[in-house]
Design a protein around this motif. Structure first.
Motif, short mmCIF file in Angstrom:
data_model
loop_
_atom_site.label_atom_id
_atom_site.label_comp_id
_atom_site.label_asym_id
_atom_site.label_seq_id
_atom_site.Cartn_x
_atom_site.Cartn_y
_atom_site.Cartn_z
N ASN A 87 0.81 -1.22 0.00
CA ASN A 87 0.00 0.00 0.00
C ASN A 87 0.84 1.27 0.00
OD1 ASN A 87 -2.50 -1.36 0.06
ND2 ASN A 87 -2.34 -1.65 2.27
N PHE A 88 2.01 1.20 0.59
CA PHE A 88 2.84 2.39 0.72
C PHE A 88 3.58 2.73 -0.57
CE2 PHE A 88 6.44 4.89 2.56
CZ PHE A 88 5.67 5.85 3.21
N TYR A 89 3.94 1.71 -1.36
CA TYR A 89 4.82 1.96 -2.49
C TYR A 89 4.17 1.83 -3.87
CZ TYR A 89 8.96 2.00 0.54
OH TYR A 89 9.89 2.33 1.48
N TYR A 90 3.04 1.11 -4.00
CA TYR A 90 2.59 0.77 -5.35
C TYR A 90 2.16 2.00 -6.15
CZ TYR A 90 -2.57 1.12 -5.26
OH TYR A 90 -3.86 1.57 -5.25
N VAL A 91 1.51 2.98 -5.51
CA VAL A 91 1.07 4.17 -6.25
C VAL A 91 2.27 4.96 -6.77
CG1 VAL A 91 -0.10 6.40 -6.06
CG2 VAL A 91 -1.15 4.36 -5.09
N MET A 94 -7.88 7.48 -6.83
CA MET A 94 -8.45 8.08 -8.04
C MET A 94 -8.73 9.56 -7.84
SD MET A 94 -11.12 5.09 -9.22
CE MET A 94 -11.87 6.11 -10.48
N LEU A 95 -9.36 9.90 -6.74
CA LEU A 95 -9.71 11.29 -6.46
C LEU A 95 -8.47 12.16 -6.29
CD1 LEU A 95 -11.85 13.44 -5.80
CD2 LEU A 95 -11.74 12.69 -3.41
N VAL A 96 -7.52 11.68 -5.52
CA VAL A 96 -6.33 12.47 -5.22
C VAL A 96 -5.47 12.65 -6.47
CG1 VAL A 96 -4.21 12.58 -3.85
CG2 VAL A 96 -6.34 11.80 -2.80
N LEU A 119 1.74 14.82 9.71
CA LEU A 119 1.54 13.73 8.75
C LEU A 119 1.69 12.37 9.44
CD1 LEU A 119 3.44 15.08 5.60
CD2 LEU A 119 0.98 14.63 5.79
N THR A 120 2.73 12.26 10.28
CA THR A 120 2.98 11.00 10.97
C THR A 120 1.90 10.72 12.00
OG1 THR A 120 5.36 11.38 10.68
CG2 THR A 120 4.69 9.68 12.25
N THR A 121 1.54 11.73 12.79
CA THR A 121 0.55 11.55 13.84
C THR A 121 -0.82 11.19 13.27
OG1 THR A 121 1.71 13.16 15.23
CG2 THR A 121 -0.56 12.63 15.83
N ASN A 122 -1.19 11.87 12.20
CA ASN A 122 -2.48 11.58 11.58
C ASN A 122 -2.56 10.13 11.12
OD1 ASN A 122 -5.10 12.49 10.39
ND2 ASN A 122 -4.07 12.00 8.48
N MET A 123 -1.48 9.67 10.50
CA MET A 123 -1.45 8.28 10.04
C MET A 123 -1.49 7.31 11.21
SD MET A 123 1.20 6.67 7.29
CE MET A 123 0.94 5.05 6.60
N VAL A 124 -0.81 7.66 12.29
CA VAL A 124 -0.80 6.79 13.47
C VAL A 124 -2.20 6.65 14.07
CG1 VAL A 124 -0.01 6.66 15.87
CG2 VAL A 124 1.62 7.20 14.05
N ILE A 125 -2.90 7.76 14.22
CA ILE A 125 -4.24 7.73 14.84
C ILE A 125 -5.22 6.96 13.96
CG2 ILE A 125 -6.18 9.14 15.63
CD1 ILE A 125 -4.16 11.34 16.30
N PHE A 158 -5.79 6.99 1.76
CA PHE A 158 -5.26 8.33 1.51
C PHE A 158 -3.90 8.49 2.18
CE2 PHE A 158 -4.91 12.73 3.11
CZ PHE A 158 -4.96 13.44 1.91
N CYS A 159 -3.79 8.07 3.43
CA CYS A 159 -2.52 8.18 4.16
C CYS A 159 -1.46 7.24 3.61
CB CYS A 159 -2.74 7.89 5.64
SG CYS A 159 -3.76 9.09 6.52
N ASN A 160 -1.83 5.97 3.41
CA ASN A 160 -0.86 4.97 2.95
C ASN A 160 -0.29 5.30 1.58
OD1 ASN A 160 -1.14 3.44 5.26
ND2 ASN A 160 -2.62 2.03 4.38
N ASN A 161 -1.16 5.68 0.65
CA ASN A 161 -0.75 5.87 -0.74
C ASN A 161 -0.01 7.17 -0.99
OD1 ASN A 161 -3.80 4.32 -2.04
ND2 ASN A 161 -1.94 3.41 -1.22
N PHE A 162 -0.27 8.20 -0.18
CA PHE A 162 0.23 9.53 -0.54
C PHE A 162 1.10 10.20 0.52
CE2 PHE A 162 -3.53 8.85 -3.14
CZ PHE A 162 -3.05 9.17 -4.40
#
Length: 503
Positions: A66-70, A437-439, A381-387, A298-302
């Motif tokens: 999920n982190f790298y494919y996009v 797609m949206l982003v 960015l990091t905190t948002n992804m963590v929560i 959204f967090c993982n891909n971008f």
């Protein structure tokens, strides 16, 4: 078969070590002694350990995928926006269909590799590992606008998600079927989070070894090692895990062939799905979960794309960025482990609701401060992804309570665990495709597709608009999602299962 709540619990193994004479003379005695040592000398619960090994294996692969494919397909394979959207649409359809389909098959099939949760994991694990490797090895040297990279993305997404669904749906069913006690489920969550914590380090080590995918050959070697290790972990679950419904196949085999045919009919699928979907709590949960899946994708891909563009490289080195990306996957599990006592005291409902308020407040504060505060932006960015990831890790608890409520309401012989989890996925999984797609559409409106073009020199002023768009996205998307989730989660009525659970 007696109702779920009336069934006697298995008698616990005595804490006193039996005489050594009892442990000699056969393989069964040696295995029993090994289990005794694990549980009482090492403090490890063998069934919870076996269950969590699938989480460990899947966590290692899913995090990297999920982190790298996009970024891989956009920046390195140079996939066009049209091909990217086509792949995401195909993936969205397949992603929505395969979960309820596999859920119904696993709950009603008479084939052991489908009907037995453990066998589904055991036989699906090797294929899951192979599917994980599909994106990282290009089928040719891709040129910009090449149609083959679009087909590559479709095959990679559909194969990976299909095997992921088959394996993890069986594991989700095991979560609901291992025990109905809240304490036991919290224990599974605890083991699960430790496994996810260890599995999430794959992002950290992958970033350090491959220099955040700059050294692609090292990246490919690392993914092969991860696939092999993950497959071994999941096979451990398939061999050693057990559930309280292991005997249900015997009762099913005694039913007539006519009933078997009826159970596998489409009318039965529709009827059972309708019964699940008429639960108000299920509808509220699915609505809330849809936006959580969107936010997580959204967090993982971008996250890497946003950080690389909004935070100058002289502010954060490549090493620090690797630590930052790794923390986004590792810290959520630490947070859930630290909140174990709070989960016992307050229950998952209040913890999840608090997380939504925290996400909304953090996004509003960051929006007011602006994009110039680079270190605060990195922390945000990091905190948002963590929560987001931490609260998502608790979602098996409300789903398991919904499974229990459905079992009692319809007086079923055994729970429709896979169907409940699969029907939930039917409505939430499309968010995994809608988010990128949206982003991507929004970013390309501001020239993102030309950002890595080596043959043209785009107007630098265009990227100022791109950076503004990125900043608005990372603030306004979490803020809007938090508001919607608060409104949909508040009416959820199973709020005190941590207090009413049987002991």
């Amino acid at each position: 078969m007696p109702p779920l709540r009336d069934r006697p619990e298995r008698r616990p193994i005595t804490c006193r070590k039996p005489p050594l004479s009892q442990w000699s003379g056969g393989e069964e005695e040696e295995e029993a002694f090994t289990i005794w040592k694990m549980k009482f000398v090492l403090g490890i619960h063998p069934n919870a350990l076996a269950y969590s090994m699938t989480t460990l294996g899947a966590g290692m692969m899913n995090s990297i995928f999920n982190f790298y494919y996009v970024k891989l397909f956009l920046n390195q394979y140079k996939i066009s926006e049209v091909a990217f959207h086509q792949a995401q649409v195909v993936f969205m359809i397949w992603n929505a269909i395969n979960d309820p389909l596999f859920g119904y098959i696993q709950d009603n099939s008479k084939v052991p590799c489908c009907s037995r949760r453990q066998f589904s994991i055991l036989y699906g694990a090797p294929l899951y590992g192979l599917a994980f490797l599909l994106p990282w090895f290009p089928w040719k040297h891709y040129e910009e606008g090449d149609w083959l990279n679009g087909l590559h993305l479709i095959v990679a997404l559909c194969a990976f998600d299909g095997l992921l669904t088959f394996v993890l749906l069986a594991q989700c069913a095991l979560f609901a079927e291992i025990s109905t006690r809240h304490e036991s489920r919290l224990q599974l969550i605890k083991y699960n989070q430790v496994a996810t914590l260890v599995g999430s380090t794959s992002i950290l080590f992958c970033g350090l070894i491959s220099d955040n995918m700059e050294n692609f050959a090292y990246f490919q070697i690392f993914t092969v090692l991860v696939a092999a290790l993950a497959t071994a972990c999941m096979c451990y679950t398939g061999i050693y895990s057990t559930s309280q419904y292991e005997q249900r196949e015997t009762a099913v085999e005694n039913t007539s062939l006519e009933n078997n045919d009826k159970a596998l009919s489409w009318s039965s699928v529709i009827s059972l799905t309708k019964q699940i979907m008429t639960q108000k709590n299920f509808i509220l949960f699915v609505t809330m979960n849809f936006f959580q899946v969107f936010h997580l994708a959204f967090c993982n891909n971008f996250m890497m794309i946003f950080a690389d563009n909004l935070i100058p490289k002289d502010v954060l080195s490549s090493f620090i960025r690797s630590i930052m990306y790794g923390a986004g996957f590792i810290c959520p599990q630490c947070l859930v482990l630290l909140s174990h006592t709070s989960l016992k005291k307050f229950g998952y409902y209040r913890i999840i609701l608090f997380a939504f308020y925290l996400e909304g407040i953090a996004a509003a504060v960051m929006f007011v401060l602006g994009p110039e505060h680079y270190y605060l932006l990195a922390i945000y960015l990091t905190t948002n992804m963590v929560i987001v990831q931490a609260s998502f890790s608790l979602f098996n608890l409300p789903l398991a309570d919904i499974v229990d409520a459905d079992l009692i309401k319809h007086k079923r012989r055994s729970p429709l665990s896979s169907m409940v989890f699969g029907t939930n996925a039917l409505f939430t999984k499309p968010a995994q495709s809608l988010a990128p797609m949206l982003v991507v559409t929004i970013l390309n409106q501001f020239g993102y597709e030309n950002l890595n073009n080596k043959f043209s020199q785009p107007d630098p002023s265009l990227f100022l608009g791109l950076h503004d768009a990125m900043f608005y996205l990372i603030c306004l998307v979490p803020l809007c999602i938090a508001v919607i989730q608060i409104l949909t989660w508040t009416p959820f009525s199973i709020q005190n299962s941590h207090m009413t659970a049987t002991h």
